[in-house]
Design a protein around this motif. Structure first.
Motif, mmCIF file in Angstrom:
data_model
loop_
_atom_site.group_PDB
_atom_site.id
_atom_site.type_symbol
_atom_site.label_atom_id
_atom_site.label_comp_id
_atom_site.label_asym_id
_atom_site.label_seq_id
_atom_site.Cartn_x
_atom_site.Cartn_y
_atom_site.Cartn_z
ATOM 1 N N ILE A 114 0.842 -1.204 0.000
ATOM 2 C CA ILE A 114 0.000 0.000 0.000
ATOM 3 C C ILE A 114 0.872 1.247 0.000
ATOM 4 C CG2 ILE A 114 -1.641 1.344 1.370
ATOM 5 C CD1 ILE A 114 -2.888 -1.282 2.293
ATOM 6 N N ASP A 115 1.928 1.236 0.821
ATOM 7 C CA ASP A 115 2.818 2.403 0.901
ATOM 8 C C ASP A 115 3.419 2.732 -0.466
ATOM 9 O OD1 ASP A 115 2.332 2.475 3.609
ATOM 10 O OD2 ASP A 115 4.168 1.405 4.165
ATOM 11 N N GLU A 116 3.760 1.690 -1.224
ATOM 12 C CA GLU A 116 4.345 1.906 -2.548
ATOM 13 C C GLU A 116 3.354 2.572 -3.492
ATOM 14 O OE1 GLU A 116 5.319 -1.249 -5.818
ATOM 15 O OE2 GLU A 116 7.109 -1.089 -4.545
ATOM 16 N N VAL A 117 2.105 2.112 -3.460
ATOM 17 C CA VAL A 117 1.084 2.701 -4.330
ATOM 18 C C VAL A 117 0.770 4.132 -3.896
ATOM 19 C CG1 VAL A 117 -1.293 2.498 -5.159
ATOM 20 C CG2 VAL A 117 0.088 0.444 -4.867
ATOM 21 N N VAL A 118 0.742 4.378 -2.587
ATOM 22 C CA VAL A 118 0.515 5.737 -2.086
ATOM 23 C C VAL A 118 1.604 6.679 -2.603
ATOM 24 C CG1 VAL A 118 0.642 7.159 0.000
ATOM 25 C CG2 VAL A 118 -0.825 5.140 -0.035
ATOM 26 N N SER A 119 2.838 6.219 -2.610
ATOM 27 C CA SER A 119 3.946 7.044 -3.111
ATOM 28 C C SER A 119 3.765 7.361 -4.591
ATOM 29 C CB SER A 119 5.283 6.316 -2.902
ATOM 30 O OG SER A 119 5.545 6.138 -1.534
ATOM 31 N N VAL A 120 3.298 6.374 -5.356
ATOM 32 C CA VAL A 120 3.063 6.574 -6.789
ATOM 33 C C VAL A 120 1.960 7.612 -7.000
ATOM 34 C CG1 VAL A 120 2.192 5.496 -8.910
ATOM 35 C CG2 VAL A 120 3.879 4.302 -7.497
ATOM 36 N N ILE A 121 0.881 7.529 -6.228
ATOM 37 C CA ILE A 121 -0.237 8.481 -6.364
ATOM 38 C C ILE A 121 0.235 9.901 -6.053
ATOM 39 C CG2 ILE A 121 -2.484 9.182 -5.435
ATOM 40 C CD1 ILE A 121 -3.009 6.171 -4.924
ATOM 41 N N TYR A 163 -4.712 13.838 -2.928
ATOM 42 C CA TYR A 163 -5.777 13.086 -3.588
ATOM 43 C C TYR A 163 -6.416 12.124 -2.591
ATOM 44 C CZ TYR A 163 -8.338 10.832 -7.383
ATOM 45 O OH TYR A 163 -9.339 10.363 -8.195
ATOM 46 N N TYR A 164 -7.736 12.058 -2.597
ATOM 47 C CA TYR A 164 -8.485 11.292 -1.595
ATOM 48 C C TYR A 164 -8.108 9.804 -1.557
ATOM 49 C CZ TYR A 164 -11.857 15.054 -0.598
ATOM 50 O OH TYR A 164 -12.464 16.212 -0.179
ATOM 51 N N LEU A 165 -7.655 9.276 -2.694
ATOM 52 C CA LEU A 165 -7.315 7.856 -2.733
ATOM 53 C C LEU A 165 -6.193 7.522 -1.749
ATOM 54 C CD1 LEU A 165 -8.008 5.169 -4.049
ATOM 55 C CD2 LEU A 165 -6.413 5.715 -5.907
ATOM 56 N N VAL A 166 -5.321 8.483 -1.500
ATOM 57 C CA VAL A 166 -4.246 8.286 -0.517
ATOM 58 C C VAL A 166 -4.834 8.004 0.861
ATOM 59 C CG1 VAL A 166 -2.368 9.444 0.728
ATOM 60 C CG2 VAL A 166 -2.543 9.664 -1.768
ATOM 61 N N ASP A 167 -5.792 8.816 1.284
ATOM 62 C CA ASP A 167 -6.433 8.639 2.597
ATOM 63 C C ASP A 167 -7.124 7.284 2.687
ATOM 64 O OD1 ASP A 167 -5.691 11.275 3.230
ATOM 65 O OD2 ASP A 167 -7.484 12.058 2.260
ATOM 66 N N CYS A 168 -7.783 6.912 1.598
ATOM 67 C CA CYS A 168 -8.534 5.651 1.602
ATOM 68 C C CYS A 168 -7.612 4.434 1.662
ATOM 69 C CB CYS A 168 -9.421 5.570 0.360
ATOM 70 S SG CYS A 168 -10.763 6.777 0.322
ATOM 71 N N LEU A 169 -6.598 4.422 0.820
ATOM 72 C CA LEU A 169 -5.718 3.255 0.746
ATOM 73 C C LEU A 169 -5.041 2.966 2.080
ATOM 74 C CD1 LEU A 169 -4.005 3.606 -2.764
ATOM 75 C CD2 LEU A 169 -5.634 1.860 -2.022
ATOM 76 N N PHE A 199 -11.190 3.440 -4.202
ATOM 77 C CA PHE A 199 -12.294 3.674 -5.137
ATOM 78 C C PHE A 199 -11.767 3.435 -6.544
ATOM 79 C CE2 PHE A 199 -10.835 7.958 -3.707
ATOM 80 C CZ PHE A 199 -10.288 8.457 -4.882
ATOM 81 N N HIS A 200 -12.686 3.105 -7.461
ATOM 82 C CA HIS A 200 -12.307 2.627 -8.793
ATOM 83 C C HIS A 200 -13.335 3.116 -9.797
ATOM 84 C CE1 HIS A 200 -11.869 -0.267 -12.112
ATOM 85 N NE2 HIS A 200 -10.710 -0.647 -11.621
ATOM 86 N N PHE A 201 -12.876 3.838 -10.820
ATOM 87 C CA PHE A 201 -13.769 4.242 -11.908
ATOM 88 C C PHE A 201 -12.955 4.339 -13.193
ATOM 89 C CE2 PHE A 201 -12.725 7.949 -9.251
ATOM 90 C CZ PHE A 201 -11.978 8.729 -10.130
ATOM 91 N N GLY A 202 -13.645 4.392 -14.316
ATOM 92 C CA GLY A 202 -12.994 4.279 -15.609
ATOM 93 C C GLY A 202 -11.965 5.339 -15.907
ATOM 94 N N ASN A 203 -12.178 6.581 -15.447
ATOM 95 C CA ASN A 203 -11.255 7.666 -15.763
ATOM 96 C C ASN A 203 -10.041 7.713 -14.840
ATOM 97 O OD1 ASN A 203 -14.188 9.625 -16.337
ATOM 98 N ND2 ASN A 203 -12.943 8.628 -17.889
ATOM 99 N N LEU A 204 -10.026 6.890 -13.809
ATOM 100 C CA LEU A 204 -8.847 6.832 -12.956
ATOM 101 C C LEU A 204 -7.655 6.469 -13.842
ATOM 102 C CD1 LEU A 204 -8.506 7.148 -9.843
ATOM 103 C CD2 LEU A 204 -8.476 4.666 -9.689
ATOM 104 N N PRO A 205 -6.541 7.196 -13.740
ATOM 105 C CA PRO A 205 -5.409 6.914 -14.638
ATOM 106 C C PRO A 205 -5.031 5.435 -14.631
ATOM 107 C CG PRO A 205 -4.983 8.914 -13.389
ATOM 108 C CD PRO A 205 -6.252 8.327 -12.837
ATOM 109 N N GLN A 206 -4.720 4.943 -15.813
ATOM 110 C CA GLN A 206 -4.425 3.522 -15.991
ATOM 111 C C GLN A 206 -3.406 3.026 -14.976
ATOM 112 O OE1 GLN A 206 -3.214 2.316 -20.030
ATOM 113 N NE2 GLN A 206 -1.450 1.332 -19.072
ATOM 114 N N ARG A 207 -2.359 3.788 -14.760
ATOM 115 C CA ARG A 207 -1.290 3.370 -13.840
ATOM 116 C C ARG A 207 -1.827 3.141 -12.438
ATOM 117 N NH1 ARG A 207 4.050 6.948 -12.156
ATOM 118 N NH2 ARG A 207 5.381 5.177 -11.537
#
Length: 845
Positions: free
Chosen positions: A398-405, A413-419, A425-433
């Motif tokens: 999780i820490d690695e993905v948070v660093s990437v975000i 970005y809210y995804l950091v708080d959630c992860l 959260f997941h939706f189509g426009n979320l960047p592919q990476r």
């Protein structure tokens, strides 16, 4: 009717069977909701297992599903019981459900003393139904489809979401390559870009041993891949397929596999005409067509659309994963089990002081859960609300993905708080990476909950033990039966468990939130799905009258129409005109002429007035012919060509030119989030486009946008203009989501189409040498740097291509703008193998 079929029919209708089945359902439900319950009596257990054994011998799908459901209901309580294990292994073998058998074996609950008959049946199926190039075994249904595909030049099949449609198609592709040695190029058609890379990475992993085939996702085949004997598997969206087929220098395609085929005829999806158009272009080139769709009872309809024999089709109704359905009402405080017998049963749950977060944690019980929320706003807000009640997770992944975000998007970005709390959260426009990393975290159980939009309906592979459905709609439209069961079918993971749980949950009094349960739950209770009857065939709801109205720009048959309806009618009108110009028979043109009097003259007159080459009209069927004719007739086009200068001033000037030519003030103002709100909005797109085409990293684009709104002083929030505060976390996230959505929907789709069409018209009138630059290419790839474009064409994403050229350019050899060599060995030696970029490169190259 055979004796076994008579016996199974009597069993299903037997009152004693229904009583026992009902008890088993309640026992499973009580366990799930953590309510104490008494087990079945020894005789009841034995009798119910005998019923399951009888039903498993039937060829009737309902009987087979009931047999399997009995095993799934009892496994939690009786998996240590030797009698249960014996019956379970017998039933699953007769059903040919080898993934479920494998699940029991892995958990150590196989039958120690199977009968000789059972051993022989299992052994025989394991030999004949063994998957090519794998140690796995097809289920009976999968094997039936696989064998049919082998013997057909076109085919259409449908079945439950858990059937494993992509798995079957991939196995058939392997068979074509390794056994039949067809030596032809293959296209897999997927609905959206969100699904392209997931499919690409999956195929690269599965087909890593097949060296003669390259797997690509862009319609341009890199020169470095054009070796003699090389063949290709392409993963395309409809627009990429159209672009590929339009280039006559591209290698010929032999097979087209259409995944999520229901999108071809989806009446409320504005992209369905493009699907139809793309597949028809392929069919005209004698490409073999195969369709896969979820749950559609009449999959032959896709064959009839393209004038193929409808006999080559099958609908599978038996499911390899069972599902339990519940309605959990947190407002009225009651819970119901929606029985497979067609009735409902109250579950006496304790609601005291439990909010949705409590229920989510209790019912997930350390198993993975998806939460469907419909809109992007709800998806993010619900994810934040639940994550706020959870403890922090200590996990390096999780820490690695948070660093990437933080690096790729923004630290706020809210995804950091959630992860950090095990939520995403997941939706189509979320960047592919980012989207891919979320999916991996979920698959590896590093995170527990994923809140999502209808992206799952596009075929994104995110199965889970539980799916909580908080809304009974997609956008503003109520679920259709196909949509609901495609979504709910994500509950239960083949090979991971025998069943999944669907929990329709009401947590607020709002429209499209199960506001009227008795009415809204109809689609949940009714497991039968209505046959598809496309408007393009039957002309219902005055379809062809409205297609003609779109052609002639007269009034539609209804005063109040949605933006999507108008787009669908207009697009089909464009396609019908293209077919008229070609003098090409098609289901659309033939039915339009036969069902709407006078339409033949309308088409003929408009064809005679047209000056745009059919090839350009076909490549840009989404754009009205009148605007294309307006441009090609313009006398001073040479003054309006585009250069490689993508500065703000040049981009704004180009946007204003195209805005006037294509009448965006009329064509792009509909819907909840229109592209064009006023002339001022072009300035915002000029900033965004200039940065995007100039290879600017996404994080810097977000910072630039925040500066833009700070100077501007206002920002749109849903449907109102509000004061912008650069320190407000909510507004920063508003900017981020707006940018990633606009890049995906506006820049890389709408504007790319307009600029691509504009360039083609310039090239047609002025000649390619005088037409200037094609900005559509810059918009698609997010750069004017040919090296970054070349790397993307071989499968390296934009951010990674920029990183590699900045730090390791010496390992990439270019000649006259073409990539000719990648020194992979030397590159891998010098790269930091612990870096995220190194891991990402290994996946794609």
């Amino acid at each position: 009717m055979s004796l076994i079929e008579e016996l199974s029919e009597k069993s299903i209708n037997d009152e004693y069977f229904r009583e026992l089945f009902s008890k088993a359902e309640l026992l499973s439900a009580y366990n799930y909701f953590h309510i104490k319950a008494n087990n079945l009596k020894e005789k009841e257990l034995l009798d119910l297992l005998r019923f399951a054994d009888i039903l498993s011998r039937s060829r009737n799908a309902d009987a087979q599903n009931k047999a399997y459901k009995i095993i799934s209901l009892l496994v939690g309580n009786y998996k240590d019981d030797s009698v249960f294990r014996a019956f379970a292994n017998s039933v699953l073998t007769k059903l040919g459900n080898f993934p479920a058998l494998k699940f029991l074996e892995v958990d150590g609950y196989s039958d120690e003393n199977p009968s000789l008959e059972l051993v022989f049946e299992k052994y025989t199926k394991e030999i004949f139904q063994k998957i090519p190039g794998s140690s796995l075994v097809f289920t009976d249904s999968q094997y039936k489809i696989f064998e049919s595909l082998k013997n057909s030049n076109h085919y259409s099949f449908s079945g439950p979401t858990s059937l494993g449609k992509s798995f079957i198609l991939n196995s058939f592709i392997r068979h074509l390559i390794e056994v039949q040695k067809v030596n032809e190029n293959i296209v897999i058609l997927v609905p959206t870009r969100a699904l392209i890379n997931q499919t690409l990475l999956q195929l690269k992993k599965e087909f890593s041993n097949i060296k003669e085939y390259r797997i690509l996702s862009h319609p341009t085949v890199p020169e470095s891949f054009r070796f003699e004997g090389t063949r290709y598997i392409f993963i395309f969206t409809p627009e990429r397929l159209v672009a590929y087929l339009a280039d006559t220098s591209n290698p010929k395609v032999g097979y087209l596999f259409v995944d999520e085929a229901q999108k071809v005829v989806a009446e409320k999806d504005s992209r369905s005409p493009l699907y139809y158009h793309a597949i028809l272009q392929a069919e005209r080139k004698s490409i073999k067509l195969y369709f896969a769709s979820p749950n559609i009872p009449n999959p032959d309809v896709f064959l009839s659309l393209f004038d193929k024999s409808t006999e080559e089709s099958i609908n599978i109704k038996s499911s390899p994963v069972a599902q339990n359905r519940y309605f959990l009402d947190l407002l009225e405080q009651h819970c119901r089990l929606l029985s497979d017998l067609g009735d409902e049963k109250d579950i006496p749950v304790n609601f005291s002081n439990r909010n949705f977060s409590d229920w989510l944690k209790l019912l997930s019980d350390n198993q993975s859960s998806l939460i469907y929320c419909n809109t992007k706003t709800d998806t993010i807000q619900y994810a934040l609300s639940v994550s706020a009640s959870l403890p922090y997770k200590n996990d390096e992944r999780i820490d690695e993905v948070v660093s990437v975000i933080k690096e790729h998007l923004h630290e706020k970005y809210y995804l950091v708080d959630c992860l950090r709390k095990g939520v995403a959260f997941h939706f189509g426009n979320l960047p592919q990476r980012i989207r891919e990393k979320v999916e991996i975290l979920f698959a590896e159980k590093a995170i527990d909950y994923v809140f999502c939009t209808s992206t799952l309906l596009e075929g994104v592979n995110l199965p889970a033990k539980n799916i909580f459905i908080l809304s009974n709609a997609i956008g503003l439209s109520k679920f259709t039966d196909v949509d609901f069961w495609n979504l709910a079918g994500r509950a239960g993971r083949l090979t991971k468990e025998l069943s999944g749980n669907i929990i329709c949950t009401r947590i607020e009094y709002k429209n499209n939130r199960w506001k009227n349960p008795e009415k809204d739950l109809t689609v949940v209770k009714n497991k039968s799905i209505s046959p598809i009857s496309p408007s393009i065939i039957n002309g219902k709801k005055k379809f062809f009258e409205n297609v003609e109205a779109a052609l002639t720009e007269s009034d539609f048959t209804r005063k109040h129409t949605t933006d999507d309806e108008r787009k669908v009618w207009s697009h089909y009108a464009n396609i019908a005109l293209i077919h008229e110009i070609r003098q090409e028979d098609s289901t659309l043109r033939s039915n339009f002429i036969s069902k709407k009097g006078g339409s033949e003259k309308v088409l003929r007159d408009m064809s005679l007035q047209n000056e745009v080459p059919e090839k350009i009209l076909s490549s840009y069927s989404i754009i009205k012919a009148k605007y294309q004719n307006k441009i090609i007739r313009y006398n001073r086009l040479e003054e309006l060509t585009l250069s490689s200068d993508v500065s703000y001033k040049s981009v704004l000037q180009a946007l204003e030119t195209l805005c006037d030519f294509y009448s965006w003030d009329k064509e792009e103002v509909g819907g909840r989030n229109p592209m064009y709100r006023s002339r001022e909005s072009l300035k915002y797109y000029a900033v965004l486009m200039s940065n995007w085409m100039d290879s600017t990293p996404l994080s810097r684009m977000i910072s630039t946008a925040i500066d833009y709104y700070t100077k501007n002083g206002h920002i749109w929030d849903v449907d109102q203009l509000i004061d912008f505060n650069p320190k407000d976390k909510y507004q920063i996230n508003l900017v981020i989501n707006e940018i990633i959505s606009n890049i995906d929907n506006i820049l890389r789709f709408k504007l790319k189409n307009y600029f691509g069409n504009y360039y083609e018209l310039l090239a047609e009138k002025l000649g390619e040498a005088s037409a200037g630059k094609n900005w559509a290419e810059y918009l698609e790839y997010g750069t004017t740097d040919y090296r970054i474009i070349e790397l993307q064409n071989i499968g390296i994403p934009r951010h990674l291509a920029s990183y590699l050229l900045k730090n390791y350019h010496q390992y990439f050899k270019f000649y006259q703008g073409v990539l000719v060599e990648v020194e992979k060995g030397n590159l891998f030696k010098v790269m930091d193998q612990s870096a995220v970029e190194f891991k990402e490169l290994l996946e794609v190259i």
